[in-house]
Design an enzyme around this catalytic site. Structure first.
Site, short mmCIF file in Angstrom:
data_model
loop_
_atom_site.label_atom_id
_atom_site.label_comp_id
_atom_site.label_asym_id
_atom_site.label_seq_id
_atom_site.Cartn_x
_atom_site.Cartn_y
_atom_site.Cartn_z
N PRO A 124 38.53 -4.06 59.51
CA PRO A 124 39.26 -3.15 59.45
C PRO A 124 39.98 -2.87 57.64
O PRO A 124 40.46 -4.67 58.12
CB PRO A 124 40.08 -3.10 60.48
CG PRO A 124 40.97 -4.44 61.32
CD PRO A 124 39.28 -5.17 60.71
N GLU A 125 39.82 -2.40 57.06
CA GLU A 125 40.68 -2.24 56.09
C GLU A 125 41.81 -1.28 55.80
O GLU A 125 42.39 -1.13 57.10
CB GLU A 125 40.12 -1.45 54.36
CG GLU A 125 38.96 -2.81 54.73
CD GLU A 125 38.03 -2.37 52.79
OE1 GLU A 125 39.41 -2.56 52.45
OE2 GLU A 125 36.51 -2.48 52.65
N HIS B 247 37.82 -9.73 77.06
CA HIS B 247 38.52 -10.68 76.23
C HIS B 247 40.24 -10.04 75.71
O HIS B 247 40.12 -10.14 74.63
CB HIS B 247 38.00 -10.64 74.87
CG HIS B 247 35.90 -10.71 74.93
ND1 HIS B 247 36.52 -11.88 75.44
CD2 HIS B 247 35.60 -9.78 75.27
CE1 HIS B 247 34.66 -11.93 75.69
NE2 HIS B 247 34.08 -10.81 75.69
N ARG C 108 36.06 -11.36 69.68
CA ARG C 108 35.38 -12.80 68.67
C ARG C 108 36.57 -13.68 68.68
O ARG C 108 36.26 -14.76 67.29
CB ARG C 108 35.03 -11.90 67.61
CG ARG C 108 33.10 -11.42 68.22
CD ARG C 108 32.15 -11.25 66.48
NE ARG C 108 32.27 -12.29 65.36
CZ ARG C 108 31.27 -11.82 64.59
NH1 ARG C 108 31.42 -11.13 63.76
NH2 ARG C 108 31.24 -12.53 63.94
N ARG D 249 44.83 -11.56 32.48
CA ARG D 249 44.12 -12.47 33.91
C ARG D 249 42.26 -12.67 33.15
O ARG D 249 42.20 -11.04 32.85
CB ARG D 249 44.30 -11.47 35.14
CG ARG D 249 45.07 -11.90 35.87
CD ARG D 249 46.21 -12.06 37.50
NE ARG D 249 47.43 -11.15 37.54
CZ ARG D 249 47.63 -12.49 37.94
NH1 ARG D 249 46.96 -13.67 38.10
NH2 ARG D 249 49.01 -12.50 38.16
#
Ligand SMILES: [Zn+2]
Length: 281
Positions: free
Chosen positions: A2-3, A110, A129, A162
């Protein structure tokens, strides 16, 4: 994975349902991986604490907990007694979910944590997972700056000098927290910046465009309920996410929606990177 927009959506959904509720019981599975704090410690610490607020910090979900003093006198007095009592920190990993359910709803396979709440509902952490993590912390603010609230000046300063590519810089959680692959590619597409450009070589004008584009795509995705391409569910346990219209992400070879040039894919810092070779300079 998930973002940021998905995590924001989930955190807000959980907040709406459990803010102000108190934890009355805590159960944890016997697996070791999901827990960053020993389960005995959590089982002893959590009952009796009130959930002051649930929010997103980077890609983490943070529940601010407070101890409630013994009830005596006016409400104002009681409020003074409330003290910050740490935070429950959740990272969803690849497949983690937070569910707020009635206790009679059968446990999903789970299920690794079940917090019984004073309202009678349960807050459950499910993760097939087991890349997700849950634990107790204090004063968590995340490692980098918050992409939705950082100022233009602070944003530009992050990249000064950078040498790494702007795409890799956007993904660097020590600079900005919570920006993942989809939103890095999509914000660079909207800002017209090629992902391979050295971060420190971008002009202030480009950085200002990127600052705006990044906030825009994140906010659009949050409004759309997140845009994860994976099989995620929101805090109700229902499918809550829709794929937004990606301009470049995973559209290799398809025409750029602006100019028609085929979208190109390169691998940058080990991550799949998509861009329009004509629009992005
Ligand atoms: Zn184009």
């Amino acid at each position: 994975m998930p973002e940021l927009p998905e995590v924001e959506t989930i955190a807000n959904g959980v907040d709406r349902r459990v803010r102000g509720d108190s934890i009355v019981s805590a159960w944890f599975s016997s697996y070791r991986e999901p827990f960053t704090t020993p389960v005995d410690e959590m089982a002893a610490a959590l009952p009796g604490l009130r959930i002051a607020r649930v929010r997103r910090v980077g890609k983490h979900i943070v529940a601010d907990l407070e101890a409630t003093g013994p009830a005596r006198g006016a409400r104002a007095k009681a409020r003074e007694e409330q003290q910050a009592a740490g935070q429950l920190l959740v990272h969803l990993g690849m497949t983690g979910r937070l569910l707020v359910t009635a206790p009679e709803v059968p446990w999903a396979p789970h299920t690794h944590a079940v917090l019984g709440l004073a309202s009678g509902r349960e807050l459950r952490f499910v993760d097939p997972r087991r890349f997700g993590r849950i634990g107790l912390v204090a004063g968590f603010t995340g490692p980098g700056s918050e992409p939705l609230t950082i100022s233009k000046d602070d944003f530009a300063a992050l990249f000064r000098g950078r040498k790494l590519s702007i795409k890799s810089a956007l993904l660097n959680q020590k600079l900005l927290h919570g920006v993942g692959n989809i939103y890095a590619d999509e914000s660079l597409a909207r800002a017209g910046i090629r992902p391979t450009r050295a971060a420190g070589r971008l002009t202030r004008e480009q950085l200002d465009r990127l600052h705006k584009a990044l906030r825009l795509v994140l906010q659009q995705a949050i409004r759309a309920g997140g845009s994860s391409v994976s099989d995620y569910v929101d805090a109700d346990g229902e499918k809550g996410f829709f794929q937004i219209r990606h301009r470049v992400y995973q559209r290799t070879g398809e025409p750029c929606p602006v100019c028609g040039t085929p979208i190109r894919r390169v691998v940058l810092g080990g991550r799949s990177t998509h861009f329009c070779p004509s629009c992005q300079k």
